[in-house]
Enzyme design. Structure first.
Site, PDB file in Angstrom:
ATOM      1  N   SER A   1      -5.768  29.072  -5.135  1.00 42.24           N
ATOM      2  CA  SER A   1      -6.140  30.602  -5.642  1.00 42.24           C
ATOM      3  C   SER A   1      -4.451  31.218  -5.469  1.00 42.24           C
ATOM      4  O   SER A   1      -3.828  30.899  -4.665  1.00 42.24           O
ATOM      5  CB  SER A   1      -7.207  31.505  -4.803  1.00 42.24           C
ATOM      6  OG  SER A   1      -8.333  30.765  -4.890  1.00 42.24           O
TER       7      SER A   1
HETATM    8  N1  SAH Z   1     -10.117  27.515  -1.617  1.00 41.95           N
HETATM    9  C1  SAH Z   1      -9.121  27.145  -2.417  1.00 41.95           C
HETATM   10  C2  SAH Z   1      -9.608  27.393  -3.874  1.00 41.95           C
HETATM   11  C3  SAH Z   1     -10.060  26.161  -4.317  1.00 41.95           C
HETATM   12  S1  SAH Z   1     -10.842  26.292  -5.911  1.00 41.95           S
HETATM   13  C4  SAH Z   1      -7.699  27.557  -2.272  1.00 41.95           C
HETATM   14  O1  SAH Z   1      -7.218  27.543  -1.114  1.00 41.95           O
HETATM   15  O2  SAH Z   1      -7.009  27.762  -3.056  1.00 41.95           O
HETATM   16  C5  SAH Z   1     -12.351  26.348  -5.890  1.00 41.95           C
HETATM   17  C6  SAH Z   1     -13.064  25.188  -5.257  1.00 41.95           C
HETATM   18  O3  SAH Z   1     -14.657  25.462  -5.417  1.00 41.95           O
HETATM   19  C7  SAH Z   1     -13.054  23.859  -6.335  1.00 41.95           C
HETATM   20  O4  SAH Z   1     -11.989  22.765  -5.541  1.00 41.95           O
HETATM   21  C8  SAH Z   1     -14.333  23.565  -6.615  1.00 41.95           C
HETATM   22  O5  SAH Z   1     -14.497  22.201  -6.807  1.00 41.95           O
HETATM   23  C9  SAH Z   1     -15.022  24.214  -5.635  1.00 41.95           C
HETATM   24  N2  SAH Z   1     -16.484  24.366  -5.791  1.00 41.95           N
HETATM   25  C10 SAH Z   1     -17.168  24.946  -6.925  1.00 41.95           C
HETATM   26  N3  SAH Z   1     -18.365  24.655  -6.590  1.00 41.95           N
HETATM   27  C11 SAH Z   1     -18.770  24.429  -5.745  1.00 41.95           C
HETATM   28  C12 SAH Z   1     -19.869  24.164  -4.776  1.00 41.95           C
HETATM   29  N4  SAH Z   1     -21.087  24.562  -5.368  1.00 41.95           N
HETATM   30  N5  SAH Z   1     -19.876  23.935  -3.305  1.00 41.95           N
HETATM   31  C13 SAH Z   1     -18.625  23.732  -2.800  1.00 41.95           C
HETATM   32  N6  SAH Z   1     -17.578  23.671  -3.739  1.00 41.95           N
HETATM   33  C14 SAH Z   1     -17.750  24.236  -4.926  1.00 41.95           C
END
Ligand code: SAH
Length: 246
Positions: free
Chosen positions: A93
């Site tokens: 993000s």
């Molecule tokens: N927190 C991260 C952002 C990752 S993007 C950062 O520090 O930048 C969002 C993530 O959510 C992705 O890796 C995706 O695989 C995950 N995601 C989507 N649906 C999900 C679910 N139901 N349970 C767990 N993770 C999920």
């Protein structure tokens, strides 16, 4: 006979300049050496200019080395306010969004947040930021490859209060409930009931939710003894929340 160089041999400046400095290895802007804190300070100053006022969030954003959470080829962009690919079609993000969401979670809270649940660990960056501001962080990821990557990224930081979980975050993590705060990094059609159930009374949840016009908006949900109150904030762009694991 050619004179042997004295020891330790001095390299001509033209040669030593070609040897990669730590900053070049990290692809960080030149002149920072091994210390990237100056670039982070600049990043935090920009976030403050955009409205980030929470001192503890400023400190946490200044502390966590975002370049360690992206591929080395992208490290030179790590302190720009942009999301970056982290593999498997997912993204880390934007710093401004991480800061904004955590600032919203902390609003009205003195000192540290209690137990926090993060849905969507991704590369683990936001979990590391949260660890600076919460007593305990539970973070769930549904993609095995990213769960493993986050584990690797976080290992050297030795954050004893961060618990990485592999599973479907739409179900939350009941064993850690109730949570003082829940933060989702992926946007679904609605806020899963499990998250609301696992939120403590007096707790706050923040998540991107797909609205009627198909775009996502940031939604803040407060759980009180009287019930839940939702506030829809600005438009955002997160990866989709998906069910199941892969
Ligand atoms: N927190 C991260 C952002 C990752 S993007 C950062 O520090 O930048 C969002 C993530 O959510 C992705 O890796 C995706 O695989 C995950 N995601 C989507 N649906 C999900 C679910 N139901 N349970 C767990 N993770 C999920």
């Amino acid at each position: 006979m050619k004179e042997r160089p004295s020891f330790p041999a001095r390299m001509p400046a033209s040669v030593s300049a070609k040897i990669a400095k730590p900053s070049a290895v990290l692809n960080l802007p030149q002149g920072l050496g091994m210390d990237s804190s100056a670039v982070r300070r600049r990043m935090v100053e920009k976030l403050m200019a955009q409205g980030l006022s929470d001192l503890l969030v400023q400190q946490a954003m200044g502390e966590v080395e975002r370049h360690r959470f992206v591929d080395s080829g992208l490290a030179n962009q790590a302190y720009e306010d942009t999301s970056l690919p982290i593999g498997l079609g997912q993204t880390i993000s934007k710093p401004s969004v991480v800061a904004r969401m955590i600032e919203l979670l902390r609003k009205g809270v003195d000192g540290r947040l209690g137990r926090v649940l993060e849905i969507g660990t991704g590369c683990g960056y936001q979990a590391a930021v949260l660890s600076q501001l919460a007593t305990e962080v539970y973070s769930i990821e549904r993609l095995r490859g990213l769960h493993d990557k986050a584990r690797e990224n976080l290992r050297p930081l030795r954050l004893a209060t961060v618990h990485l979980l592999f599973g479907d975050g739409m179900l939350g993590f009941a064993a850690g409930a109730p949570y003082a705060a829940i933060i989702a990094a992926a946007g679904g059609e609605a806020i899963p009931q499990a998250w609301i159930d696992q939120l403590a009374v007096g707790g706050r949840l923040i998540a991107p939710v797909v609205g009627r016009a198909n775009g996502q908006s940031l939604v803040v949900l407060d759980k009180t003894a009287q019930g839940v109150r939702q506030t829809v904030l600005e438009a955002v762009h997160f990866v989709p929340l998906k069910s199941g694991v892969a």
